[in-house]
Design an enzyme around this catalytic site. Structure first.
Site, PDB file in Angstrom:
ATOM      1  CG  ASN A 184      -1.934   1.087   1.203  1.00 34.70           C
ATOM      2  OD1 ASN A 184      -1.616   2.238   0.918  1.00 34.70           O
ATOM      3  ND2 ASN A 184      -3.173   0.761   1.519  1.00 34.70           N
TER       4      ASN A 184
ATOM      5  CG  HIS B 137       1.261   5.709   5.075  1.00 27.94           C
ATOM      6  ND1 HIS B 137       1.017   6.535   6.142  1.00 27.94           N
ATOM      7  CD2 HIS B 137       0.364   4.704   5.166  1.00 27.94           C
ATOM      8  CE1 HIS B 137       0.032   6.051   6.873  1.00 27.94           C
ATOM      9  NE2 HIS B 137      -0.379   4.936   6.295  1.00 27.94           N
TER      10      HIS B 137
ATOM     11  CG  HIS C  14      -8.412   3.937   1.177  1.00 24.59           C
ATOM     12  ND1 HIS C  14      -8.581   3.823   2.538  1.00 24.59           N
ATOM     13  CD2 HIS C  14      -9.633   4.250   0.672  1.00 24.59           C
ATOM     14  CE1 HIS C  14      -9.856   4.042   2.835  1.00 24.59           C
ATOM     15  NE2 HIS C  14     -10.510   4.307   1.723  1.00 24.59           N
TER      16      HIS C  14
ATOM     17  NE  ARG D 257      -9.722   8.578   4.393  1.00 24.83           N
ATOM     18  CZ  ARG D 257     -10.192   7.898   5.454  1.00 24.83           C
ATOM     19  NH1 ARG D 257      -9.694   6.719   5.747  1.00 24.83           N
ATOM     20  NH2 ARG D 257     -11.131   8.422   6.203  1.00 24.83           N
TER      21      ARG D 257
ATOM     22  NE  ARG E  32      -8.008  10.998   5.964  1.00 23.62           N
ATOM     23  CZ  ARG E  32      -8.423  10.553   7.160  1.00 23.62           C
ATOM     24  NH1 ARG E  32      -7.622   9.780   7.874  1.00 23.62           N
ATOM     25  NH2 ARG E  32      -9.611  10.862   7.609  1.00 23.62           N
TER      26      ARG E  32
ATOM     27  CD  GLU F 244      -7.091  -0.625   1.199  1.00 24.14           C
ATOM     28  OE1 GLU F 244      -6.537  -1.640   1.672  1.00 24.14           O
ATOM     29  OE2 GLU F 244      -6.970   0.513   1.703  1.00 24.14           O
TER      30      GLU F 244
ATOM     31  CB  THR G  24      -5.845   4.361   9.861  1.00 22.17           C
ATOM     32  OG1 THR G  24      -5.693   3.392   8.819  1.00 22.17           O
ATOM     33  CG2 THR G  24      -5.873   3.653  11.213  1.00 22.17           C
ATOM     34  CB  THR G  25      -9.687   1.537   7.634  1.00 20.26           C
ATOM     35  OG1 THR G  25      -9.455   2.261   6.431  1.00 20.26           O
ATOM     36  CG2 THR G  25     -10.989   0.778   7.509  1.00 20.26           C
TER      37      THR G  25
ATOM     38  CD  GLU H  18      -7.092  -6.443   2.906  1.00 19.75           C
ATOM     39  OE1 GLU H  18      -6.132  -5.919   3.498  1.00 19.75           O
ATOM     40  OE2 GLU H  18      -7.449  -6.129   1.757  1.00 19.75           O
TER      41      GLU H  18
ATOM     42  CG  HIS I 281      -5.857  -2.001   9.874  1.00 21.52           C
ATOM     43  ND1 HIS I 281      -6.103  -0.931   9.043  1.00 21.52           N
ATOM     44  CD2 HIS I 281      -5.883  -1.502  11.127  1.00 21.52           C
ATOM     45  CE1 HIS I 281      -6.291   0.160   9.763  1.00 21.52           C
ATOM     46  NE2 HIS I 281      -6.162  -0.162  11.035  1.00 21.52           N
TER      47      HIS I 281
ATOM     48  N   GLY J 278       1.239  -1.444   4.281  1.00 20.48           N
ATOM     49  CA  GLY J 278       1.666  -0.147   3.778  1.00 20.48           C
ATOM     50  C   GLY J 278       2.516   0.663   4.718  1.00 20.48           C
TER      51      GLY J 278
END
Length: 260
Positions: free
Chosen positions: A6, A9, A42, A44, A48, A69, A99-100, A150, A213, A235
């Site tokens: 991922n 970041h 991701h 979003r 962000r 995602e 975060t999620t 997942e 995660h 990630g």
């Protein structure tokens, strides 16, 4: 076990200064050269980190399959359908979260989840649901037509960090897990068994199984040992290590742990 890297970041670092550097697209060839199997991003609702233009360029230019995602928001799903990544992973999303947090509540949002799955399938995009490791949720994911699940490993990662790192001595300590060490050990064992049972159940239904995660170089070993899990998406810990080692080496080090 396959590794999806991922690269969100990298975009987080860029957005911290609101400039065009570092460019997450530059990571694509590096991650492939290091031996990873997939790029994960991701998109979003609040944009962000990854933005629409990032997502477009990454899907078009990535030499590896792209796992995007996204929330079940109709506008976001429409964007994913236009971009046509290899896979879409439907995740829960709250604007105020760091975060999620937790898996997608497919019972509360069943109609919207089903609509998203059907639309994505109509555009030949395979679908994964990011869910808590719960047997009933997994069975329902299969009934809704998901191709993958997942499993959310956040609970395991938090317990591990409170037991095996200096997290309890920092301002990021998790108050709900400020427990005696023997209690944390028991909870850690239980969380691994829960993940294993969930993965086995998903595999028995014919679902492909991924997990992710909060996974890092210290805690990933127990997850690697769960045979039914075929892929990890990692990630933050990889990008964080890359600050000191470079991205290619950071990915290679993670791959060594996955394929030992």
């Amino acid at each position: 076990m396959k590794l999806g890297v991922n690269i969100d970041h990298i975009a987080v670092l860029r957005e911290a200064r609101k400039i065009n550097d570092p460019d997450p697209v530059e990571a694509l060839g590096i991650v492939k050269r290091a031996g990873a199997d997939q790029i994960t991003i991701h998109l979003r609702e609040d944009r962000r980190h990854i933005h629409d233009e990032d997502a477009r360029r990454i899907v078009e230019l990535s030499p590896l399959p792209v796992n995007m995602e996204c929330s079940i928001d109709e506008d976001i799903v429409d964007i994913v359908c236009r971009l046509k990544p290899h896979r879409a992973t439907l995740v829960p999303e709250r604007r105020e979260e760091v975060t999620t947090e937790g898996g997608l509540d497919i019972f509360k949002y069943e109609e919207r989840t089903l609509a998203a799955i059907e639309k994505l399938h109509a555009h030949e995009i395979e679908v994964s649901l990011f869910i808590d490791p719960d047997l009933e949720i997994i069975s329902r994911s299969d009934a809704l037509g998901a191709d993958w699940v997942e499993l959310h490993t956040g609970s395991y990662a938090n317990i591990y960090a409170m037991l095996h790192s200096n997290l309890p001595h920092s301002h990021h300590s998790i108050e709900a897990l400020e427990l005696p060490r023997h209690t944390l050990r028991t909870k850690l064992d239980e969380s691994v068994e829960t993940l294993k049972g969930a993965a086995d159940h998903a595999a028995s239904l014919g679902l492909e199984v991924a997990a992710g995660h909060g996974l890092n170089y210290q805690n990933v070993h127990a997850i690697v040992d769960i045979e039914a899990i075929g892929e990890l998406n990692i990630g933050q810990s990889i990008v964080a290590r890359s600050v000191f080692t470079g991205l290619e080496e950071a990915v290679r080090e993670m791959l060594k742990l996955l394929r030992r």
